[in-house]
Design an enzyme around this catalytic site. Structure first.
Site, PDB file in Angstrom:
ATOM      1  N   ASN A  96      31.190  25.851  32.933  1.00 39.20           N
ATOM      2  CA  ASN A  96      32.637  26.041  32.344  1.00 39.20           C
ATOM      3  C   ASN A  96      33.498  26.628  33.547  1.00 39.20           C
ATOM      4  OD1 ASN A  96      34.784  25.948  30.286  1.00 39.20           O
ATOM      5  ND2 ASN A  96      34.459  28.265  30.256  1.00 39.20           N
TER       6      ASN A  96
ATOM      7  N   GLU B 298      47.726  28.974  29.529  1.00 37.32           N
ATOM      8  CA  GLU B 298      46.724  29.350  28.520  1.00 37.32           C
ATOM      9  C   GLU B 298      47.183  30.659  27.644  1.00 37.32           C
ATOM     10  OE1 GLU B 298      42.945  28.622  31.234  1.00 37.32           O
ATOM     11  OE2 GLU B 298      43.634  30.843  31.257  1.00 37.32           O
TER      12      GLU B 298
ATOM     13  N   ASN C 191      45.230  29.892  39.465  1.00 38.02           N
ATOM     14  CA  ASN C 191      44.622  30.624  38.378  1.00 38.02           C
ATOM     15  C   ASN C 191      45.071  31.780  37.857  1.00 38.02           C
ATOM     16  OD1 ASN C 191      42.120  31.095  36.730  1.00 38.02           O
ATOM     17  ND2 ASN C 191      41.462  32.707  38.148  1.00 38.02           N
TER      18      ASN C 191
ATOM     19  N   ARG D 141      33.424  39.776  32.635  1.00 38.77           N
ATOM     20  CA  ARG D 141      33.059  38.421  32.921  1.00 38.77           C
ATOM     21  C   ARG D 141      31.639  38.539  33.430  1.00 38.77           C
ATOM     22  NH1 ARG D 141      38.291  38.909  32.939  1.00 38.77           N
ATOM     23  NH2 ARG D 141      39.415  36.910  32.764  1.00 38.77           N
TER      24      ARG D 141
ATOM     25  N   HIS E 151      38.151  29.646  34.805  1.00 40.12           N
ATOM     26  CA  HIS E 151      37.470  28.908  33.430  1.00 40.12           C
ATOM     27  C   HIS E 151      38.275  27.961  33.239  1.00 40.12           C
ATOM     28  CE1 HIS E 151      36.419  33.363  33.150  1.00 40.12           C
ATOM     29  NE2 HIS E 151      35.646  33.195  32.248  1.00 40.12           N
TER      30      HIS E 151
END
Length: 233
Positions: free
Chosen positions: A133, A150, A142, A80, A112
């Site tokens: 983003n 996700e 998260n 990252r 993200h």
């Protein structure tokens, strides 16, 4: 969790009217039935290889991000390396150090919108780390239910569809500002940045099935993302 919840007129449900918006239609393969409309006319539309987003000059976050996930885009999450958006003016994008004190002060991660792991199979995966983003997202959200959903997106496209056909997911997501949140902590004399109160996400499969979700920033680490499903309307 079934990603297919029912059929709907996707574009009609997403398109909003606004006296301030440029009502020209937006066409990008990340938005299968058309991208959201109704954002401020000062927003910047950014189209990259792995996502399209509408960056808000005032909040310096995207009002919406659209992305397309397939089995060929998915990979193991890489590093990252945060960076300001090079396509935006300095006054329109956050800098990496704007988040420096947020984890300790607010329990906030750099969240993200288009996820890194969904595009780590592509040569442009690092574009997910561009700060247009990214939004300040609570660590409990998260690192748990948001991340688990996700993972379900990646799992879905990794399984063969009927007759062995490839599966595709189209995702739209963005922040909500339904109540005032503590801003990102900033040194004296520097501008403070608003923190979203939650997030919305709409997932569409290649057959037209839809799922819609709303996540509050106060979502606990033990929450089930399936409980966040809402009617598309």
């Amino acid at each position: 969790m079934h990603l297919v919840l029912g059929l709907a007129a996707f574009a009609a449900a997403l398109v909003a009217t606004s006296a301030y918006a440029d009502e020209a239609e937006i066409h990008t393969f990340h938005c299968i039935d058309g991208c959201p409309m109704g954002t401020a006319g000062t927003n910047d539309l950014i189209v990259r290889e792995i996502y399209t987003l509408s960056s808000n000059d005032r909040t310096r976050f995207a009002d919406w991000v659209a992305y397309r996930v397939t089995s060929t885009t998915v990979g193991q999450s890489g590093s990252r390396g945060w960076q300001a958006d090079p396509w935006l003016a300095d006054s329109e994008t956050l800098e990496p150090d704007d988040y420096n004190d947020a984890p300790a002060a607010l329990g906030i991660d750099r969240g993200h919108q288009a996820p890194l792991a969904a595009f780590s199979g592509t040569p442009t995966a690092s574009d997910t780390n561009i700060l247009s983003n990214i939004t300040p997202q609570s660590s409990d959200l998260n690192q748990a239910s948001w991340q688990y959903l996700e993972a379900q997106e990646r799992d879905y496209v990794g399984r063969p569809g009927p007759n062995g056909r490839a599966r595709i997911l189209y995702v739209l997501t963005g922040p909500l500002y339904e109540r005032v949140m503590p801003p990102l902590p900033m040194p004296a004399g520097r501008e403070r940045h608003r923190v979203p109160s939650g997030y919305w996400k709409i997932i569409r499969d290649e057959n037209g099935g839809l799922s819609a979700f709303i996540f509050d920033q106060a979502t606990t680490r033990t929450a089930d993302y399936c409980d966040m499903r809402v009617p598309l309307e």
